[in-house]
Design a protein around this motif. Structure first.
Motif, PDB file in Angstrom:
ATOM      1  N   ASN A 224      44.229  31.764  45.104  1.00 58.62           N
ATOM      2  CA  ASN A 224      43.186  31.080  44.932  1.00 58.62           C
ATOM      3  C   ASN A 224      42.061  31.798  44.281  1.00 58.62           C
ATOM      4  O   ASN A 224      41.775  32.860  44.625  1.00 58.62           O
ATOM      5  N   LYS A 225      41.640  31.200  43.376  1.00 54.99           N
ATOM      6  CA  LYS A 225      40.559  31.914  42.415  1.00 54.99           C
ATOM      7  C   LYS A 225      39.392  32.004  43.081  1.00 54.99           C
ATOM      8  O   LYS A 225      38.492  32.883  42.729  1.00 54.99           O
ATOM      9  N   SER A 226      39.019  31.388  44.121  1.00 51.01           N
ATOM     10  CA  SER A 226      37.852  31.627  44.947  1.00 51.01           C
ATOM     11  C   SER A 226      37.927  32.635  46.006  1.00 51.01           C
ATOM     12  O   SER A 226      36.936  32.894  46.726  1.00 51.01           O
ATOM     13  N   THR A 227      39.138  33.307  46.060  1.00 56.59           N
ATOM     14  CA  THR A 227      39.384  34.363  46.976  1.00 56.59           C
ATOM     15  C   THR A 227      39.359  35.574  46.264  1.00 56.59           C
ATOM     16  O   THR A 227      39.923  35.710  45.462  1.00 56.59           O
ATOM     17  N   LEU A 228      38.947  36.555  47.121  1.00 55.33           N
ATOM     18  CA  LEU A 228      39.312  37.941  46.584  1.00 55.33           C
ATOM     19  C   LEU A 228      40.701  38.391  46.718  1.00 55.33           C
ATOM     20  O   LEU A 228      41.039  38.412  48.123  1.00 55.33           O
ATOM     21  N   ASN A 229      41.433  38.523  45.821  1.00 56.61           N
ATOM     22  CA  ASN A 229      42.891  38.838  45.857  1.00 56.61           C
ATOM     23  C   ASN A 229      42.939  40.427  45.618  1.00 56.61           C
ATOM     24  O   ASN A 229      42.570  40.895  44.468  1.00 56.61           O
ATOM     25  N   SER A 258      36.108  35.815  51.808  1.00 61.73           N
ATOM     26  CA  SER A 258      37.216  35.251  51.850  1.00 61.73           C
ATOM     27  C   SER A 258      38.319  36.172  51.163  1.00 61.73           C
ATOM     28  O   SER A 258      38.267  36.225  49.783  1.00 61.73           O
ATOM     29  N   ASP A 305      42.545  40.838  42.101  1.00 59.68           N
ATOM     30  CA  ASP A 305      41.138  41.202  41.579  1.00 59.68           C
ATOM     31  C   ASP A 305      40.620  42.685  41.576  1.00 59.68           C
ATOM     32  O   ASP A 305      40.243  43.350  40.932  1.00 59.68           O
ATOM     33  N   LYS A 367      31.163  42.589  45.120  1.00 55.98           N
ATOM     34  CA  LYS A 367      29.713  42.054  44.794  1.00 55.98           C
ATOM     35  C   LYS A 367      29.241  42.384  43.602  1.00 55.98           C
ATOM     36  O   LYS A 367      28.453  41.717  42.703  1.00 55.98           O
ATOM     37  N   GLU A 369      30.326  42.628  39.780  1.00 56.86           N
ATOM     38  CA  GLU A 369      31.057  42.135  38.744  1.00 56.86           C
ATOM     39  C   GLU A 369      30.697  43.247  37.617  1.00 56.86           C
ATOM     40  O   GLU A 369      31.900  43.638  36.716  1.00 56.86           O
TER      41      GLU A 369
END
Length: 398
Positions: A224-229, A258, A305, A367, A369
């Motif tokens: 899920n790209k909206s989640t921090l992996n 998330s 990530d 936070k 990038e």
């Protein structure tokens, strides 16, 4: 005429030393060496990765009696008339129960275990115990070789091992190899009279192979790209700081992040249950996921990530080097050899060895990038392949 080499390992289960051995064996020049590999147990995820040029010897049959419940072992001894092993197995069983330090337990068990292991008839030009403790003890007591080499993959001072047990064996070695300058310093502190024997050979990593394997797909994970992996590759145990990772994950969830934190690796049955229970008690089942062993972890590393190594101590982590090759933003804890791998603030972040500090560091990376991109840019500038480390072994063998 080719030189005859012997490597000794307990098994080929998924671990840093086993992975390091595979990389070394893949780098050897087989026009110059005939190589045997002795495993106390002929099993493990990396067994299929052993190069075809290697002759894997038959595992010592009686070793299994020290790796099974004592009642079953004693019944087998009586059935098979192996009475000479009854008292060694009873002594070993007592140590398994009473010595809580795992490393020291292995050391103390050896005199009893050794009675179940015969000597090898073949003569070798060099025998290499590729892991601390029993592989090194084995080549000293059970192998006829012109040179004997012991490989230490850990930071000795923090390992829990008893140097008084190791010293007589280390004295018999022609060379002691370790995997980082910090590990060498630790050995020198404990075994200063043997300093001239100690050599650093870094774990071999090949960027070409890792990047090729990372390009493979996997089907057991939805990203899920909206989640921090986050990915961690480690044995599930106290030393690797899995409890700290779980604590850090809880703190991040409480901050509203998330997150999906995936751990590749396994531990003992007790350790697996302990950490799964901890995750459940903290209601992190959707955020902290154990993936078990993966023969090819690199596609999972590729999708991360952030790569996190929460260890309390390391010798030299191969997983960190692999994450560097894949140019992942990396956070590691301040274990003794951390500076051998990450320049804090340049190609990664080093934080104190607490769950709170790990969480704070991850939150900052999450936070910021620009900071992540800076680490990636600097990693991409580095020359990370070290396949020629094998030349150091050739010099020892000459």
């Amino acid at each position: 005429m080719k030189s005859k080499l012997l490597f000794v390992m307990p098994s080929m289960h998924c671990g840093g030393a086993e992975k390091s051995l595979i990389s070394l064996l893949e780098s050897l020049d087989y026009s110059k060496y005939d190589v045997d590999l002795l495993l106390f147990k002929r099993e493990g995820a990396f067994l299929s990765k052993v190069p075809s040029e290697i002759n894997i010897l038959e595992a010592p049959q009686d070793y299994t009696y020290f790796d099974m419940p004592i009642k079953r072992a004693l019944q087998s001894f009586l059935k098979e008339n192996k009475f000479h092993l009854i008292f060694p197995r009873i002594h070993a069983g007592y140590l398994f129960k009473t010595e809580k330090n795992r490393a020291r337990c292995d050391q103390k068990v050896w005199p009893h275990l050794s009675k179940a292991l015969g000597t090898l008839d073949k003569e070798y030009d060099a025998a290499i115990g590729y892991l601390e403790r029993s592989p090194i003890y084995f080549i000293i007591e059970k192998v006829n070789a012109h040179k004997k080499i012991g490989w230490i993959h850990t930071h000795y001072t923090n390992s829990g091992m008893d140097k008084m047990i190791d010293h007589p064996y280390f004295k018999e070695l022609d060379h002691i190899v370790t995997v980082s300058d910090e590990c060498k310093n630790s050995l020198a502190l404990q075994f200063n009279p043997l300093l001239s024997k100690i050599t650093v050979i870094n774990n071999i990593v090949s960027p070409d192979i890792i990047k090729k394997m990372a390009s493979e797909s996997f089907k057991d994970l939805q990203i899920n790209k909206s989640t921090l992996n986050i990915i961690t590759v480690a044995r599930l145990c106290h030393v690797k700081g899995i409890d700290l990772a779980i604590e850090a994950c809880k703190r991040l969830v409480e901050k509203g992040v998330s997150i999906k934190w995936h751990v590749i690796g396994t531990g003992s049955m007790e350790e697996n249950v302990e950490y799964e229970k901890m995750v459940k008690e903290l209601n992190l089942e959707d955020s902290f996921v154990f993936l078990g062993i993966k023969e090819n972890p690199y596609p999972y590393l590729r999708m991360a990530d952030i790569y996190v190594q929460p260890s309390r101590y390391e010798g030299k982590s191969i997983a960190i080097e692999e994450a560097k090759i894949l140019a992942k933003p990396i956070l590691i804890t301040n274990f003794n050899s951390s500076r051998d791998q990450i320049k804090n603030g340049y190609n990664g972040m080093v934080v104190d060895v607490t769950g709170n500090d790990i969480a704070q560091g991850i939150y900052r990376l999450f936070k910021d990038e620009q900071l992540r991109e800076e680490y990636i840019k600097n990693l991409n500038k580095e020359s990370l392949g070290n396949e020629r480390e094998v030349d150091k072994l050739y010099q020892i063998l000459a």
